[in-house]
Design a protein around this motif. Structure first.
Motif, PDB file in Angstrom:
ATOM      1  N   LEU A  96       0.933  -1.067   0.068  1.00 41.42           N
ATOM      2  CA  LEU A  96       0.039  -0.121   0.027  1.00 41.42           C
ATOM      3  C   LEU A  96       0.966   1.190  -0.212  1.00 41.42           C
ATOM      4  N   ALA A  97       1.989   1.333   0.897  1.00 38.88           N
ATOM      5  CA  ALA A  97       2.965   2.203   0.927  1.00 38.88           C
ATOM      6  C   ALA A  97       3.557   2.682  -0.788  1.00 38.88           C
ATOM      7  N   VAL A  98       3.939   1.595  -1.310  1.00 37.18           N
ATOM      8  CA  VAL A  98       4.291   1.493  -2.486  1.00 37.18           C
ATOM      9  C   VAL A  98       3.360   2.044  -3.593  1.00 37.18           C
ATOM     10  N   ALA A  99       2.039   1.701  -3.637  1.00 38.05           N
ATOM     11  CA  ALA A  99       1.036   1.987  -4.461  1.00 38.05           C
ATOM     12  C   ALA A  99       0.867   3.655  -4.245  1.00 38.05           C
ATOM     13  N   LEU A 155      -5.518  -9.613  -6.030  1.00 38.73           N
ATOM     14  CA  LEU A 155      -6.179  -8.768  -5.122  1.00 38.73           C
ATOM     15  C   LEU A 155      -6.478  -7.384  -6.002  1.00 38.73           C
ATOM     16  N   HIS A 156      -7.306  -6.467  -5.530  1.00 40.76           N
ATOM     17  CA  HIS A 156      -7.726  -5.265  -5.890  1.00 40.76           C
ATOM     18  C   HIS A 156      -7.386  -4.305  -4.855  1.00 40.76           C
ATOM     19  N   PRO A 157      -6.651  -3.313  -5.207  1.00 37.46           N
ATOM     20  CA  PRO A 157      -6.314  -2.177  -4.252  1.00 37.46           C
ATOM     21  C   PRO A 157      -7.650  -1.341  -4.255  1.00 37.46           C
ATOM     22  N   VAL A 158      -7.897  -0.876  -2.945  1.00 42.48           N
ATOM     23  CA  VAL A 158      -8.903  -0.018  -2.601  1.00 42.48           C
ATOM     24  C   VAL A 158      -8.493   1.251  -2.262  1.00 42.48           C
ATOM     25  N   ARG A 159      -9.326   2.272  -3.027  1.00 42.93           N
ATOM     26  CA  ARG A 159      -8.847   3.716  -2.678  1.00 42.93           C
ATOM     27  C   ARG A 159     -10.089   4.220  -2.094  1.00 42.93           C
ATOM     28  N   ASP A 160      -9.640   5.168  -0.923  1.00 42.21           N
ATOM     29  CA  ASP A 160     -10.579   5.924  -0.405  1.00 42.21           C
ATOM     30  C   ASP A 160     -11.209   7.293  -1.037  1.00 42.21           C
ATOM     31  N   ALA A 161     -11.946   8.023  -0.678  1.00 43.24           N
ATOM     32  CA  ALA A 161     -12.545   9.387  -1.407  1.00 43.24           C
ATOM     33  C   ALA A 161     -11.410  10.063  -1.855  1.00 43.24           C
ATOM     34  N   GLN A 162     -10.350  10.389  -1.238  1.00 41.98           N
ATOM     35  CA  GLN A 162      -9.159  11.019  -1.620  1.00 41.98           C
ATOM     36  C   GLN A 162      -8.254  10.385  -2.609  1.00 41.98           C
ATOM     37  N   GLY A 163      -8.560   9.209  -3.027  1.00 40.63           N
ATOM     38  CA  GLY A 163      -7.607   8.375  -3.967  1.00 40.63           C
ATOM     39  C   GLY A 163      -6.490   7.857  -3.284  1.00 40.63           C
ATOM     40  N   THR A 164      -6.143   7.740  -1.966  1.00 40.37           N
ATOM     41  CA  THR A 164      -5.514   6.760  -1.458  1.00 40.37           C
ATOM     42  C   THR A 164      -5.447   5.428  -1.308  1.00 40.37           C
ATOM     43  N   TYR A 165      -4.660   4.559  -1.414  1.00 40.53           N
ATOM     44  CA  TYR A 165      -4.798   3.050  -1.177  1.00 40.53           C
ATOM     45  C   TYR A 165      -5.137   2.874   0.173  1.00 40.53           C
ATOM     46  N   THR A 166      -5.898   2.254   0.391  1.00 40.29           N
ATOM     47  CA  THR A 166      -6.139   1.909   1.819  1.00 40.29           C
ATOM     48  C   THR A 166      -6.281   0.238   2.227  1.00 40.29           C
ATOM     49  N   ALA A 167      -6.456  -0.448   1.272  1.00 40.96           N
ATOM     50  CA  ALA A 167      -6.623  -1.928   1.405  1.00 40.96           C
ATOM     51  C   ALA A 167      -6.672  -2.697   0.254  1.00 40.96           C
ATOM     52  N   LEU A 168      -6.274  -4.101   0.403  1.00 36.57           N
ATOM     53  CA  LEU A 168      -6.341  -4.993  -0.651  1.00 36.57           C
ATOM     54  C   LEU A 168      -7.477  -5.946  -0.417  1.00 36.57           C
ATOM     55  N   GLU A 169      -8.455  -5.993  -1.673  1.00 32.80           N
ATOM     56  CA  GLU A 169      -9.461  -6.906  -1.521  1.00 32.80           C
ATOM     57  C   GLU A 169      -9.490  -8.287  -2.306  1.00 32.80           C
ATOM     58  N   SER A 170      -9.819  -9.425  -1.894  1.00 31.69           N
ATOM     59  CA  SER A 170      -9.924 -10.285  -2.997  1.00 31.69           C
ATOM     60  C   SER A 170     -11.154 -10.495  -3.532  1.00 31.69           C
ATOM     61  N   SER A 171     -11.206 -11.346  -4.793  1.00 29.84           N
ATOM     62  CA  SER A 171     -12.206 -11.547  -5.524  1.00 29.84           C
ATOM     63  C   SER A 171     -12.311 -12.883  -5.697  1.00 29.84           C
ATOM     64  N   PRO A 172     -13.231 -13.612  -5.464  1.00 29.44           N
ATOM     65  CA  PRO A 172     -13.672 -15.002  -5.662  1.00 29.44           C
ATOM     66  C   PRO A 172     -13.407 -15.607  -6.965  1.00 29.44           C
ATOM     67  N   GLY A 173     -12.734 -16.649  -7.409  1.00 31.65           N
ATOM     68  CA  GLY A 173     -12.511 -17.101  -8.486  1.00 31.65           C
ATOM     69  C   GLY A 173     -11.554 -16.605  -9.452  1.00 31.65           C
ATOM     70  N   GLN A 174     -10.724 -15.714  -8.632  1.00 31.42           N
ATOM     71  CA  GLN A 174      -9.777 -15.053  -9.770  1.00 31.42           C
ATOM     72  C   GLN A 174      -8.325 -15.574  -9.294  1.00 31.42           C
ATOM     73  N   ALA A 175      -7.516 -15.808 -10.291  1.00 29.79           N
ATOM     74  CA  ALA A 175      -6.094 -15.940 -10.417  1.00 29.79           C
ATOM     75  C   ALA A 175      -5.543 -16.747 -11.524  1.00 29.79           C
TER      76      ALA A 175
END
Length: 123
Positions: free
Chosen positions: A40-43, A103-123
Motif C-alpha cells: 500500500l505504501a508503494v502504491a 487482489l484489488h487495491p481499494v482507494r478512499d475518497a481522496q484516492g489513497t490506497y487503503t486496503a487490498l480486497e480479494s475477488s472469488p474465482g480470480q487468479a
C-alpha cells in the motif's frame, strides 16, 4: 511457500501470458513487496496518480523460475516503510502459474490506497 506481492495494471494482467513490466528491461527485475502495508505504501508513493485500475498479484516464489532477491530499497523506501525492510526483486518474468491470488487495491475518497480486497474465482 514464500509469498510476495506484485502491483501491475489490470490491462497487463488481463492480456494473459507471463507477467512482465518495463522495469525488467530497464532495471533487470520486477518489483514486489513483502506484505500488504508495504504494498500500500508503494502504491501510494508511485501509483497514486495512475488512473488505470491496478491489481496486486500474490506470487508463490517457489513457482517462479527466475531468481528472487530480497534487497534494500534504492534510493529509499516509500514513506511509512522502515529502512530495514527488504523488497523482493524478481529477476525474470512471473509465470501465470505462480500467481495464487489476484487482489484489488481499494482507494478512499481522496484516492489513497487503503486496503487490498480479494475477488472469488480470480487468479
Amino acid at each position: 511457500m514464500a509469498r510476495v506481492l506484485h502491483l501491475t495494471e489490470l490491462s497487463r494482467w488481463s492480456a494473459g501470458g507471463d507477467v512482465e513490466a518495463e522495469s525488467l528491461a530497464t532495471e533487470g527485475f520486477l518489483h514486489a513487496s513483502p506484505d500488504e502495508p508495504t504494498m500500500l505504501a508503494v502504491a501510494n508513493r508511485f501509483y497514486a496518480r495512475v488512473p488505470e485500475p491496478m491489481v496486486v498479484l500474490v506470487v508463490d516464489t517457489a513457482r517462479v523460475d527466475a531468481e528472487v532477491r530480497w534487497e534494500a530499497a534504492d534510493p529509499a523506501p516509500p514513506p511509512g516503510v522502515g529502512a530495514e525492510v527488504l523488497f523482493p526483486h524478481v529477476y525474470g518474468p512471473i509465470p501465470r502459474a505462480a500467481v495464487t491470488e489476484v487482489l484489488h487495491p481499494v482507494r478512499d475518497a481522496q484516492g489513497t490506497y487503503t486496503a487490498l480486497e480479494s475477488s472469488p474465482g480470480q487468479a
